[in-house]
Design a protein around this motif. Structure first.
Motif, PDB file in Angstrom:
ATOM      1  N   THR A   1       0.817  -1.225   0.000  1.00  0.00           N
ATOM      2  CA  THR A   1       0.000   0.000   0.000  1.00  0.00           C
ATOM      3  C   THR A   1       0.851   1.275   0.000  1.00  0.00           C
ATOM      4  O   THR A   1       0.315   2.374   0.077  1.00  0.00           O
ATOM      5  N   ALA A   2       2.160   1.131  -0.059  1.00  0.00           N
ATOM      6  CA  ALA A   2       3.037   2.306   0.045  1.00  0.00           C
ATOM      7  C   ALA A   2       2.784   3.317  -1.067  1.00  0.00           C
ATOM      8  O   ALA A   2       2.367   2.966  -2.171  1.00  0.00           O
ATOM      9  N   ASP A   3       3.073   4.568  -0.746  1.00  0.00           N
ATOM     10  CA  ASP A   3       3.079   5.608  -1.762  1.00  0.00           C
ATOM     11  C   ASP A   3       4.243   5.325  -2.703  1.00  0.00           C
ATOM     12  O   ASP A   3       5.321   4.934  -2.247  1.00  0.00           O
ATOM     13  N   ILE A   4       4.042   5.544  -3.976  1.00  0.00           N
ATOM     14  CA  ILE A   4       5.093   5.206  -4.941  1.00  0.00           C
ATOM     15  C   ILE A   4       6.310   6.131  -4.781  1.00  0.00           C
ATOM     16  O   ILE A   4       7.416   5.818  -5.203  1.00  0.00           O
ATOM     17  N   GLY A   5       6.108   7.262  -4.108  1.00  0.00           N
ATOM     18  CA  GLY A   5       7.218   8.190  -3.876  1.00  0.00           C
ATOM     19  C   GLY A   5       8.092   7.801  -2.695  1.00  0.00           C
ATOM     20  O   GLY A   5       9.126   8.417  -2.441  1.00  0.00           O
ATOM     21  N   TRP A   6       7.687   6.802  -1.942  1.00  0.00           N
ATOM     22  CA  TRP A   6       8.482   6.302  -0.803  1.00  0.00           C
ATOM     23  C   TRP A   6       9.303   5.135  -1.316  1.00  0.00           C
ATOM     24  O   TRP A   6       8.857   4.404  -2.197  1.00  0.00           O
ATOM     25  N   ILE A   7      10.456   4.910  -0.729  1.00  0.00           N
ATOM     26  CA  ILE A   7      11.319   3.824  -1.203  1.00  0.00           C
ATOM     27  C   ILE A   7      10.594   2.479  -1.169  1.00  0.00           C
ATOM     28  O   ILE A   7      10.792   1.617  -2.022  1.00  0.00           O
ATOM     29  N   THR A   8       9.708   2.311  -0.193  1.00  0.00           N
ATOM     30  CA  THR A   8       8.948   1.055  -0.108  1.00  0.00           C
ATOM     31  C   THR A   8       8.071   0.874  -1.349  1.00  0.00           C
ATOM     32  O   THR A   8       7.891  -0.248  -1.830  1.00  0.00           O
ATOM     33  N   GLY A   9       7.562   1.972  -1.871  1.00  0.00           N
ATOM     34  CA  GLY A   9       6.787   1.916  -3.112  1.00  0.00           C
ATOM     35  C   GLY A   9       7.660   1.466  -4.278  1.00  0.00           C
ATOM     36  O   GLY A   9       7.294   0.550  -5.025  1.00  0.00           O
ATOM     37  N   HIS A  10       8.814   2.088  -4.428  1.00  0.00           N
ATOM     38  CA  HIS A  10       9.721   1.693  -5.516  1.00  0.00           C
ATOM     39  C   HIS A  10      10.036   0.195  -5.422  1.00  0.00           C
ATOM     40  O   HIS A  10       9.881  -0.552  -6.366  1.00  0.00           O
ATOM     41  N   SER A  11      10.522  -0.190  -4.240  1.00  0.00           N
ATOM     42  CA  SER A  11      11.148  -1.506  -4.116  1.00  0.00           C
ATOM     43  C   SER A  11      10.156  -2.648  -4.015  1.00  0.00           C
ATOM     44  O   SER A  11      10.396  -3.717  -4.563  1.00  0.00           O
ATOM     45  N   TYR A  12       9.034  -2.413  -3.316  1.00  0.00           N
ATOM     46  CA  TYR A  12       8.125  -3.548  -3.090  1.00  0.00           C
ATOM     47  C   TYR A  12       6.760  -3.415  -3.772  1.00  0.00           C
ATOM     48  O   TYR A  12       5.885  -4.250  -3.552  1.00  0.00           O
ATOM     49  N   ILE A  13       6.596  -2.368  -4.612  1.00  0.00           N
ATOM     50  CA  ILE A  13       5.479  -2.419  -5.554  1.00  0.00           C
ATOM     51  C   ILE A  13       6.065  -2.811  -6.913  1.00  0.00           C
ATOM     52  O   ILE A  13       5.475  -3.576  -7.665  1.00  0.00           O
ATOM     53  N   ILE A  14       7.262  -2.294  -7.195  1.00  0.00           N
ATOM     54  CA  ILE A  14       7.823  -2.471  -8.534  1.00  0.00           C
ATOM     55  C   ILE A  14       8.986  -3.475  -8.599  1.00  0.00           C
ATOM     56  O   ILE A  14       8.809  -4.588  -9.080  1.00  0.00           O
ATOM     57  N   TYR A  15      10.167  -3.090  -8.113  1.00  0.00           N
ATOM     58  CA  TYR A  15      11.370  -3.895  -8.396  1.00  0.00           C
ATOM     59  C   TYR A  15      11.281  -5.337  -7.906  1.00  0.00           C
ATOM     60  O   TYR A  15      11.524  -6.281  -8.672  1.00  0.00           O
ATOM     61  N   GLY A  16      10.978  -5.513  -6.617  1.00  0.00           N
ATOM     62  CA  GLY A  16      10.954  -6.871  -6.054  1.00  0.00           C
ATOM     63  C   GLY A  16       9.912  -7.750  -6.726  1.00  0.00           C
ATOM     64  O   GLY A  16      10.243  -8.769  -7.341  1.00  0.00           O
ATOM     65  N   PRO A  17       8.633  -7.366  -6.648  1.00  0.00           N
ATOM     66  CA  PRO A  17       7.582  -8.209  -7.228  1.00  0.00           C
ATOM     67  C   PRO A  17       7.741  -8.424  -8.743  1.00  0.00           C
ATOM     68  O   PRO A  17       7.649  -9.560  -9.215  1.00  0.00           O
ATOM     69  N   LEU A  18       7.993  -7.354  -9.494  1.00  0.00           N
ATOM     70  CA  LEU A  18       8.029  -7.541 -10.950  1.00  0.00           C
ATOM     71  C   LEU A  18       9.232  -8.379 -11.370  1.00  0.00           C
ATOM     72  O   LEU A  18       9.137  -9.195 -12.281  1.00  0.00           O
ATOM     73  N   SER A  19      10.360  -8.215 -10.688  1.00  0.00           N
ATOM     74  CA  SER A  19      11.525  -9.028 -11.057  1.00  0.00           C
ATOM     75  C   SER A  19      11.291 -10.495 -10.714  1.00  0.00           C
ATOM     76  O   SER A  19      11.941 -11.381 -11.254  1.00  0.00           O
ATOM     77  N   ALA A  20      10.343 -10.750  -9.798  1.00  0.00           N
ATOM     78  CA  ALA A  20      10.032 -12.139  -9.436  1.00  0.00           C
ATOM     79  C   ALA A  20       8.872 -12.688 -10.272  1.00  0.00           C
ATOM     80  O   ALA A  20       8.441 -13.817 -10.072  1.00  0.00           O
ATOM     81  N   GLY A  21       8.345 -11.881 -11.166  1.00  0.00           N
ATOM     82  CA  GLY A  21       7.228 -12.318 -12.004  1.00  0.00           C
ATOM     83  C   GLY A  21       5.898 -12.301 -11.274  1.00  0.00           C
ATOM     84  O   GLY A  21       4.930 -12.929 -11.713  1.00  0.00           O
ATOM     85  N   ALA A  22       5.821 -11.594 -10.155  1.00  0.00           N
ATOM     86  CA  ALA A  22       4.588 -11.552  -9.371  1.00  0.00           C
ATOM     87  C   ALA A  22       3.589 -10.588 -10.009  1.00  0.00           C
ATOM     88  O   ALA A  22       3.958  -9.715 -10.789  1.00  0.00           O
ATOM     89  N   THR A  23       2.329 -10.749  -9.626  1.00  0.00           N
ATOM     90  CA  THR A  23       1.327  -9.752  -9.985  1.00  0.00           C
ATOM     91  C   THR A  23       1.285  -8.750  -8.844  1.00  0.00           C
ATOM     92  O   THR A  23       1.067  -9.114  -7.693  1.00  0.00           O
TER      93      THR A  23
END
Ligand code: 7RM
Length: 366
Positions: A23-45
């Protein structure tokens, strides 16, 4: 990217096909890393939500979880506490049966919020991963692994494989053994670690690598319990010196928060003729628990009982909100300035979520 991926897969125990909702704001590092980089690099939805958790009502996160069959829900203690304050009305009619893993990040989670989340959202069947990390660490560093290592309320628990945390005293001497507390450092490099700060390499060296020899200093205070679990207590620069006594603002806040009517609090220091520093507490109080003046007395008693009378706030100002960033971090710098009476120049307020809160606090200054 490697660290975001490794930590995402292992901490949340992501299984192929699962839906991940951070639920993180995309402007927070948690948004970058665990909405985008981590999940998408793992092939997650990955599910990204743009909006606020209280619109159209305080059940919004839970509605999203039901609507999209969310498996993993990752949010911040500040969000949990604010939704908790609405009671169970917006939780009761939700299924929440797709959820497998819950996570928290961003600040220490108090036990009350932890239990509320575990019980009412996780229905006591989802592990709660309490993930400690920083922008500078590039990904999660200390956390239990969902259903692999046990959770413990209010504890980030143990380091991820490959991470070597340690506690040191003011002189940088390592504090060994269990049932101890100190400044949290990392004593060996890891794949996600910062390598510079943008445009100012020296600042990076000074801030993180010069406080203690041969270690990365996190700036956080931390306890290690009898079983070796880490419990982050908050930033160590938030320490007051009241009549020569070193008092952590987090300690005072925790004591204040014990009062049933207190929703949240923030404590800062202000110059005091006799004590050096005085203690100024900003408190969000739920009026259903009785009169504010009685609450003030109760709060003072609670603080005396838990820490000692030296830690009693000199001033308690009741407020309806605290100045926060979008990620829910309290902007203490602003509160400090207000407490010091310096209200004309509050410094950089561009990351402030709701400027109206500051006006209200300024008006009510004691
Ligand atoms: C991810 C993030 C970093 C600071 C950090 C801590 C605090 C973060 C936890 C936590 C207790 C946690 N990056 N913090 N996670 N404190 N338990 N699980 O927040 O760079 O924006 O902030 O946040 O003080 O140093 S950040």
């Amino acid at each position: 990217m490697v660290w975001a991926n490794y930590t995402f897969v292992n901490v949340f125990q992501y299984q192929p096909g699962q839906i991940h909702f951070c639920t993180a704001d995309i402007g927070w590092i948690t948004g970058h890393s665990y909405i985008i980089y981590g999940p998408l690099s793992a092939g997650a939805t990955t599910l990204m939500f743009e909006g606020i958790p209280t619109y159209p009502d305080a059940g919004r996160f839970w509605d999203i979880a039901d609507k999209f069959d969310v498996d993993i829900l990752y949010t911040a203690p500040t969000a949990i506490r604010s939704l908790m304050a609405f009671g169970l009305t917006h939780v009761k009619d939700k299924k929440l049966d797709s959820l497998k893993v819950l996570g928290t990040v961003g600040e220490p989670i108090n036990e009350e919020a932890w239990h509320w989340y575990h019980k009412n959202i996780g229905k006591e069947k989802c592990p709660v991963v309490d993930t400690w990390w920083q922008t500078e660490t590039g990904g999660i560093m200390i956390s239990n692994l969902a259903d692999v290592t046990p959770h413990k309320p209010a504890h980030a628990t143990v380091p991820l494989p490959g991470v070597q945390p340690c506690l040191v005293d003011e002189n940088g001497k390592e504090i060994e053994g269990n049932n101890v507390g100190g400044n949290l450092c990392i004593k060996f490099p890891w794949p996600g670690m910062l390598r510079t700060t943008y445009g100012d390499h020296e600042r990076c060296r000074l801030n993180y690598f010069a406080t203690y020899d041969n270690m990365y200093f996190t700036g956080d205070g931390c306890l290690r319990d009898e079983e070796g679990n880490y419990r982050i207590t908050g930033r160590v620069d938030d320490v007051l010196n009241v009549s020569g006594h070193r008092i952590g603002t987090a300690e005072v806040e925790n004591a204040i928060n014990m009062h049933a009517g207190v929703v949240e609090s923030a404590v800062v220091g202000f110059p005091h003729n006799i004590k050096g520093q005085g203690i100024y507490a900003f408190v969000i109080y739920n009026g259903h628990h009785g009169d504010e003046n009685l609450a003030r007395e109760d709060i003072l008693l609670t603080v005396s009982r838990i820490i000692g009378s030296i830690a009693k706030p000199d001033k308690i100002q009741f407020v309806t909100g605290l100045p926060k960033t979008r990620s829910g971090k309290i902007m203490r710098r602003i509160l400090r300035k207000i407490a010091e009476g310096e209200t004309s120049d509050l410094g950089d307020t561009t990351t402030l979520l709701d400027p109206a809160v500051v006006d209200e606090i300024k008006k009510g200054k004691l």
